[in-house]
Design a protein around this motif. Structure first.
Motif, mmCIF file in Angstrom:
data_model
loop_
_atom_site.group_PDB
_atom_site.id
_atom_site.type_symbol
_atom_site.label_atom_id
_atom_site.label_comp_id
_atom_site.label_asym_id
_atom_site.label_seq_id
_atom_site.Cartn_x
_atom_site.Cartn_y
_atom_site.Cartn_z
ATOM 1 N N LYS A 68 84.115 -13.150 -45.754
ATOM 2 C CA LYS A 68 85.075 -13.686 -46.729
ATOM 3 C C LYS A 68 86.487 -13.711 -46.158
ATOM 4 O O LYS A 68 87.263 -14.633 -46.422
ATOM 5 C CB LYS A 68 85.034 -12.851 -48.012
ATOM 6 N N LYS A 71 86.553 -16.669 -43.831
ATOM 7 C CA LYS A 71 86.560 -17.937 -44.576
ATOM 8 C C LYS A 71 87.910 -18.200 -45.205
ATOM 9 O O LYS A 71 88.418 -19.334 -45.181
ATOM 10 C CB LYS A 71 85.478 -17.903 -45.652
ATOM 11 N N SER A 72 88.519 -17.164 -45.770
ATOM 12 C CA SER A 72 89.828 -17.320 -46.404
ATOM 13 C C SER A 72 90.887 -17.736 -45.386
ATOM 14 O O SER A 72 91.781 -18.520 -45.694
ATOM 15 C CB SER A 72 90.236 -16.011 -47.077
ATOM 16 N N SER A 76 90.357 -21.983 -46.330
ATOM 17 C CA SER A 76 91.180 -22.190 -47.523
ATOM 18 C C SER A 76 92.498 -22.868 -47.159
ATOM 19 O O SER A 76 93.189 -22.451 -46.214
ATOM 20 C CB SER A 76 91.478 -20.859 -48.209
ATOM 21 N N ASN A 78 95.135 -22.815 -49.036
ATOM 22 C CA ASN A 78 96.205 -22.153 -49.777
ATOM 23 C C ASN A 78 96.868 -21.043 -48.967
ATOM 24 O O ASN A 78 96.223 -20.314 -48.229
ATOM 25 C CB ASN A 78 95.651 -21.565 -51.078
ATOM 26 N N ASN A 80 97.748 -18.047 -49.624
ATOM 27 C CA ASN A 80 97.630 -16.886 -50.527
ATOM 28 C C ASN A 80 96.837 -15.740 -49.898
ATOM 29 O O ASN A 80 96.424 -14.813 -50.596
ATOM 30 C CB ASN A 80 96.986 -17.309 -51.853
ATOM 31 N N PHE A 81 96.624 -15.813 -48.593
ATOM 32 C CA PHE A 81 95.847 -14.775 -47.926
ATOM 33 C C PHE A 81 96.486 -13.404 -48.123
ATOM 34 O O PHE A 81 95.803 -12.401 -48.334
ATOM 35 C CB PHE A 81 95.714 -15.085 -46.432
ATOM 36 N N LEU A 84 95.421 -11.977 -51.457
ATOM 37 C CA LEU A 84 94.012 -11.662 -51.635
ATOM 38 C C LEU A 84 93.552 -10.502 -50.754
ATOM 39 O O LEU A 84 92.517 -9.888 -51.027
ATOM 40 C CB LEU A 84 93.160 -12.899 -51.306
ATOM 41 N N ASN A 85 94.324 -10.220 -49.714
ATOM 42 C CA ASN A 85 93.953 -9.189 -48.741
ATOM 43 C C ASN A 85 94.967 -8.063 -48.813
ATOM 44 O O ASN A 85 96.168 -8.299 -48.939
ATOM 45 C CB ASN A 85 93.936 -9.817 -47.342
ATOM 46 N N THR A 124 90.688 -6.828 -40.928
ATOM 47 C CA THR A 124 91.648 -7.916 -41.060
ATOM 48 C C THR A 124 92.335 -8.189 -39.727
ATOM 49 O O THR A 124 92.456 -9.335 -39.287
ATOM 50 C CB THR A 124 92.700 -7.563 -42.127
ATOM 51 N N LYS A 139 99.145 -19.174 -43.031
ATOM 52 C CA LYS A 139 98.566 -17.940 -43.573
ATOM 53 C C LYS A 139 99.478 -16.778 -43.211
ATOM 54 O O LYS A 139 99.943 -16.660 -42.070
ATOM 55 C CB LYS A 139 97.176 -17.683 -42.986
#
Length: 404
Positions: A68, A71-72, A76, A78, A80-81, A84-85, A124, A139
Motif C-alpha cells: 500500500k 502504491k500510494s 496515486s 494526490n 497526500n502521502f 496517510l503515512n 517507508t 509526494k
C-alpha cells in the motif's frame, strides 16, 4: 544526554531541502537542551544514507502494508502521502536549520550507530529509496528528528515500535499459540498481569515474555564451543523474537519454546532475582559500601517513598530502583549456558539461583565496568556483544568449577 555542538566534526552529516520545518527546543541554552525538528520534504529530496541500525523492525516488502505504501507513492496522483503515512523518526546527535538562496535546509548530525539513525518508519524510508525514480507526481513525507534521547533510546524505540501486526501477536493468541505459556505460569501471581492481545489490560506485554525466553533458545543460540553468538535481539528487537516464536511454533515437538516449558517460571524468577539483587551487589561489591546505585546513569531511584513493582516476584514485592533492561538482560542471558536438552526437553545442568548467588557480585562488577566503558549509556550496554560474551563465559566457568 546533553544536546550541543561538541564533536560535530566526527559526525556523518545529512543535508537536504525541506518544504516546511519547525524546530522546538526544550531547556534552551542549558546543558540538557533537547531539540525536536518536524519537517515535510519532497520524497525526491530524502537522503539515501540515513543509518538503519537503530530501526527495530525486520522489513518485509511483500506485506499488504508495504504494498500500500508503494502504491500510494507511485500510482496515486494526490499530494497526500504525508497525511496517510505516519512518516519517519530519526534520532540524531544534533540538528539545525539553515537557509540557502531563500530556501530552507536541514542538517542532521549522526554520531553513534545503534543510537542515531532511523528509529521508526523503516519500511517507508526503504520503499521511497527503492522506488522514488518511478514517482511522477509530487509526494511529501513527514520526518521527525530528535536529539538528546540517547539515555532512553531503547524505551523510545520500543514505544514507537509497539505496534505488531495482527498475525504477529494477537493472531498468535487467537490461535491459542500462547496456551502452553499460560499453563506453565497459571499458578503464579503475575499470570493475570500478562497482556496477550493488543489493547488488553495487563502490566506485562507477552512480547517481553517471549523476548526473555528467547535468550534461552539453545536451538537458535547453541552452547557449542566456537559457535557462540549472543541473544542481543531479546533486548533490542522484540518484534523479531515474536517472529521467531511464530516460526518455531510450527516445528511441533521440535519447538524450542515448548521444550523449555518446565523452565519458564524459573527463567522469569531468575530475571526477578537479578533485578532485586543488583542494587545490593553494586553497593557491597562494586562500590565497597560507599556508592549509591541510584546515581548510576540509567537507574531511576524512587523518590518521595515511591517504589517499583517487581513484575515476576511470587508475592507482591517492590524495589527502590528501576533498573534498565540494558543491565538485566545481558546478565540473565548468560545463564543460557546452564541449559541442556535431554530427551526433547530443556533442563538445568545446575541450579541457576545458586550460581547467581555465588558469582552475582562479580557479574555486577563486570556489568558496571562495561557500562562505564560505553559512556554510561544503558542502551549501548544492552547491545554490547562483548559484555554478553564476558558474562556468559563467567557463568560457564562457575558451572565447570562446581563440577570439580
Amino acid at each position: 544526554m546533553v544536546t550541543n555542538k561538541k564533536r560535530l566534526e566526527e559526525c556523518t552529516v545529512l543535508e537536504f531541502k525541506v518544504d516546511t520545518v519547525r524546530l522546538i527546543s526544550e531547556n534552551k541554552g542549558k546543558e540538557d537542551e533537547q531539540l525536536l525538528a518536524i519537517m515535510r520534504i519532497n520524497v525526491q529530496d530524502l537522503p539515501g544514507n540515513i543509518w538503519m541500525e537503530t530501526n527495530l523492525r525486520e522489513r518485509n516488502f511483500k506485506t499488504q502494508v508495504a504494498q500500500k505504501i508503494k502504491k500510494s507513492l507511485i500510482e496515486s496522483p494526490n499530494d497526500n502521502f504525508h497525511l496517510l503515512n505516519r512518516g519517519i523518526l530519526i534520532s540524531a546527535h544534533y540538528v539545525e536549520v539553515i537557509e540557502k538562496e531563500s530556501e530552507k535546509y536541514v542538517r542532521i548530525y549522526l554520531l553513534h550507530k545503534g543510537l542515531h539513525g532511523s528509529v521508526d518508519g523503516g519500511h517507508t524510508l526503504e520503499i521511497i529509496k527503492k522506488y522514488k525514480h518511478q514517482i511522477i507526481n509530487k509526494k511529501r513525507v513527514t520526518i521527525e528528528v530528535m536529539t538528546g534521547v540517547e539515555d532512553y533510546f531503547e524505551e523510545l524505540a520500543d514505544a514507537r515500535n509497539t505496534y505488531v501486526k495482527v498475525e504477529d501477536k494477537s493472531k498468535l493468541e487467537l490461535e491459542k499459540k500462547f496456551d502452553f505459556i499460560k499453563k506453565a505460569i497459571a499458578h503464579k501471581r503475575y499470570a493475570k498481569d500478562i497482556a496477550y492481545k493488543d489493547n488488553e489490560e495487563g502490566s506485562i506485554d507477552v512480547r517481553d515474555i517471549v523476548a526473555i525466553l528467547s535468550m534461552f533458545n539453545i536451538s537458535r543460540y547453541p552452547n557449542k564451543q566456537g559457535e557462540q553468538n549472543y541473544p542481543t535481539a531479546a533486548y533490542s528487537r522484540k518484534a523479531m523474537c515474536i517472529n521467531w516464536y511464530r516460526e518455531d511454533y510450527e516445528k511441533g515437538s521440535n519447538n524450542p519454546y515448548k521444550k523449555m516449558t518446565g523452565l519458564i517460571t524459573d527463567i522469569l524468577e531468575l530475571l526477578d532475582r537479578v533485578q532485586a539483587d543488583l542494587p545490593n551487589f553494586y553497593s557491597t561489591s562494586v562500590a565497597n559500601g560507599k556508592g549509591q546505585y541510584g546515581r548510576i546513569k540509567g537507574v531511576t531511584p524512587g523518590k518521595g517513598g515511591r517504589k517499583f513493582k517487581r513484575l515476576f516476584a511470587d508475592e507482591v514485592a517492590y524495589t527502590e530502583y528501576s533498573t534498565p533492561n540494558g543491565f538485566i538482560y545481558p546478565i540473565v542471558g548468560a545463564f543460557r549456558y546452564l541449559i541442556e536438552e535431554v530427551n526433547g526437553v530443556y533442563r538445568w545442568k545446575a541450579d541457576p539461583f545458586e550460581i547467581w548467588k555465588k558469582i552475582g557480585p562479580y557479574l555486577t562488577l563486570i556489568l558496571i565496568d562495561a557500562h562505564r566503558g560505553v559512556g554510561n549509556n544503558p542502551n549501548s550496554t544492552g547491545k554490547f556483544i562483548s559484555l554478553w560474551g564476558h558474562l556468559y563465559d563467567k557463568v560457564k566457568i562457575a558451572y565447570l568449577d562446581s563440577q570439580e
